[in-house]
Design an enzyme around this catalytic site. Structure first.
Site, PDB file in Angstrom:
ATOM      1  N   ASN A  16       0.801  -1.232   0.000  1.00 54.82           N
ATOM      2  CA  ASN A  16       0.000   0.000   0.000  1.00 54.82           C
ATOM      3  C   ASN A  16       0.833   1.281   0.000  1.00 54.82           C
ATOM      4  O   ASN A  16       0.279   2.375  -0.058  1.00 54.82           O
ATOM      5  CB  ASN A  16      -0.995   0.029   1.178  1.00 54.82           C
ATOM      6  N   ASN A  77      10.442  -0.233   5.250  1.00 52.18           N
ATOM      7  CA  ASN A  77       9.098   0.022   5.771  1.00 52.18           C
ATOM      8  C   ASN A  77       8.242  -1.129   5.261  1.00 52.18           C
ATOM      9  O   ASN A  77       7.745  -1.110   4.130  1.00 52.18           O
ATOM     10  CB  ASN A  77       8.554   1.366   5.288  1.00 52.18           C
ATOM     11  N   ASP A  90      12.218 -13.075   9.839  1.00 46.31           N
ATOM     12  CA  ASP A  90      13.303 -14.060   9.710  1.00 46.31           C
ATOM     13  C   ASP A  90      14.309 -13.639   8.638  1.00 46.31           C
ATOM     14  O   ASP A  90      15.516 -13.862   8.790  1.00 46.31           O
ATOM     15  CB  ASP A  90      12.731 -15.437   9.342  1.00 46.31           C
ATOM     16  N   SER A 105       4.109   6.944  10.058  1.00 47.81           N
ATOM     17  CA  SER A 105       3.302   7.327  11.219  1.00 47.81           C
ATOM     18  C   SER A 105       3.931   6.774  12.494  1.00 47.81           C
ATOM     19  O   SER A 105       4.781   5.866  12.442  1.00 47.81           O
ATOM     20  CB  SER A 105       1.884   6.770  11.055  1.00 47.81           C
TER      21      SER A 105
END
Ligand code: DQA
Length: 143
Positions: A16, A77, A90, A105
């Site tokens: 996203n 991210n 992992d 955020s």
């Protein structure tokens, strides 16, 4: 003669984050990542910067394996997978390149399910809550 070898850093963005700018702008801002990445390259001319984004968990793992033994740093991210993916956690543990976990955020000021991270235990460091600037702050650690 002295040759300065530029550090090779990759930003890896998860699901996203390809719709940044359009997605929940009150949380993530109104700039696309492509536009921000262009400005980052100008801000950090002494770093060799690459960028990869995928919405697919396995593709993110493949990319971490691909870059994780040769690059100087990874800024990750993992977005929603941060909170769910043992596999990405992992992978971060298994590679030798240091990983800095980044979030736009402040995930700790949001829903409880965002307080869990499978990345943090094996990250070199963590930068979150500064908007897109979180990426720039993470990059500064490589200078
Ligand atoms: C995010 C925070 C995650 O909880 C969320 O799922 C995202 C983005 C951030 O950068 O703030 O997609 O990683």
């Amino acid at each position: 003669m002295y040759f300065y070898k530029m550090k090779k850093i990759i930003i890896v963005n998860g699901p996203n984050l390809n719709i940044l700018g359009k997605r929940e702008p009150e949380i993530y801002g109104s700039e696309s990542f492509e536009a921000y990445f262009k400005s980052l390259k100008e801000e950090f001319p002494n770093l060799e910067l690459d960028y990869y984004q995928s919405n697919i968990e396995g593709a993110l793992i493949d990319k971490l394996h691909e870059v994780g033994f040769s690059y100087d740093g990874i800024i990750l991210n993992a977005a929603a997978y941060t909170h769910t993916s043992v596999g990405i956690g992992d992978a971060v543990k298994g590679i030798s390149t240091p990983v800095i976990e980044v979030h736009i955020s402040n995930t700790y000021s949001r829903e409880k399910f965002r307080h869990q991270s499978f990345i943090s235990p094996n990250a070199k460091g963590l930068v979150l809550g500064f908007g897109l600037k979180s990426y720039a702050l993470a990059l500064q650690s490589f200078l």
